[in-house]
Design a protein around this motif. Sequence first.
Motif, PDB file in Angstrom:
ATOM      1  N   GLU A 161      -4.776   4.613  -2.895  1.00  0.00           N
ATOM      2  CA  GLU A 161      -3.147   3.794  -3.739  1.00  0.00           C
ATOM      3  C   GLU A 161      -2.424   3.560  -3.372  1.00  0.00           C
ATOM      4  N   ARG A 162      -1.497   2.302  -3.966  1.00  0.00           N
ATOM      5  CA  ARG A 162      -0.751   1.301  -3.573  1.00  0.00           C
ATOM      6  C   ARG A 162       0.685   1.544  -4.476  1.00  0.00           C
ATOM      7  N   TYR A 163       1.315   0.881  -3.865  1.00  0.00           N
ATOM      8  CA  TYR A 163       2.483   1.685  -4.402  1.00  0.00           C
ATOM      9  C   TYR A 163       3.807   0.452  -3.919  1.00  0.00           C
ATOM     10  N   CYS A 184       5.564  -2.942  -0.085  1.00  0.00           N
ATOM     11  CA  CYS A 184       4.171  -2.528  -0.527  1.00  0.00           C
ATOM     12  C   CYS A 184       3.946  -1.997   0.724  1.00  0.00           C
ATOM     13  N   HIS A 185       2.977  -0.409   0.511  1.00  0.00           N
ATOM     14  CA  HIS A 185       2.216   0.184   1.138  1.00  0.00           C
ATOM     15  C   HIS A 185       1.112   0.558   0.595  1.00  0.00           C
ATOM     16  N   GLN A 186       0.074   0.901   1.282  1.00  0.00           N
ATOM     17  CA  GLN A 186      -0.940   1.225   0.569  1.00  0.00           C
ATOM     18  C   GLN A 186      -1.553   2.889   1.197  1.00  0.00           C
ATOM     19  N   LYS A 207      -3.149   4.915   3.228  1.00  0.00           N
ATOM     20  CA  LYS A 207      -5.209   5.164   3.789  1.00  0.00           C
ATOM     21  C   LYS A 207      -5.600   6.633   4.305  1.00  0.00           C
ATOM     22  N   MET A 244      -0.093   5.884   5.691  1.00  0.00           N
ATOM     23  CA  MET A 244       0.387   4.534   4.749  1.00  0.00           C
ATOM     24  C   MET A 244      -0.009   3.403   5.337  1.00  0.00           C
ATOM     25  N   GLU A 302       1.134  -1.290   5.295  1.00  0.00           N
ATOM     26  CA  GLU A 302       2.067  -2.298   4.766  1.00  0.00           C
ATOM     27  C   GLU A 302       1.019  -3.340   4.500  1.00  0.00           C
ATOM     28  N   ILE A 303       1.438  -3.777   3.323  1.00  0.00           N
ATOM     29  CA  ILE A 303       0.477  -4.808   2.927  1.00  0.00           C
ATOM     30  C   ILE A 303       0.879  -5.613   2.510  1.00  0.00           C
ATOM     31  N   HIS A 304       2.171  -5.622   2.155  1.00  0.00           N
ATOM     32  CA  HIS A 304       2.460  -7.436   2.015  1.00  0.00           C
ATOM     33  C   HIS A 304       4.165  -6.732   2.828  1.00  0.00           C
TER      34      HIS A 304
END
Length: 89
Positions: A4-6, A20-22, A24, A29, A31-33
Amino acid sequence: DVGERYILIDAGGGTVDIACHQVKAEYSMEEIHHPTGGPWGSDRIDAHFETLLCEIFGATVIRHFKQAHNAAFTSLVDNFRKAKMSFFN
């Protein structure tokens, strides 16, 4: 849930920060950005409120009001801040 991403937004007084995190794994989690943000907090709205007062009444009148009736001006700004907090309630 894993995958899930948020987006996390922290809108404070001086700044707004965005991350922005996902997820894992449980308690993990990624960091995706790269986090970002800027000086867009509620203090900026307060400054624009004073600018609006100057546009309506004139900067000279507001400056005099602040100096001659500081407690009343502080109360005005405080009431504006309270109104901001209850805006969406």
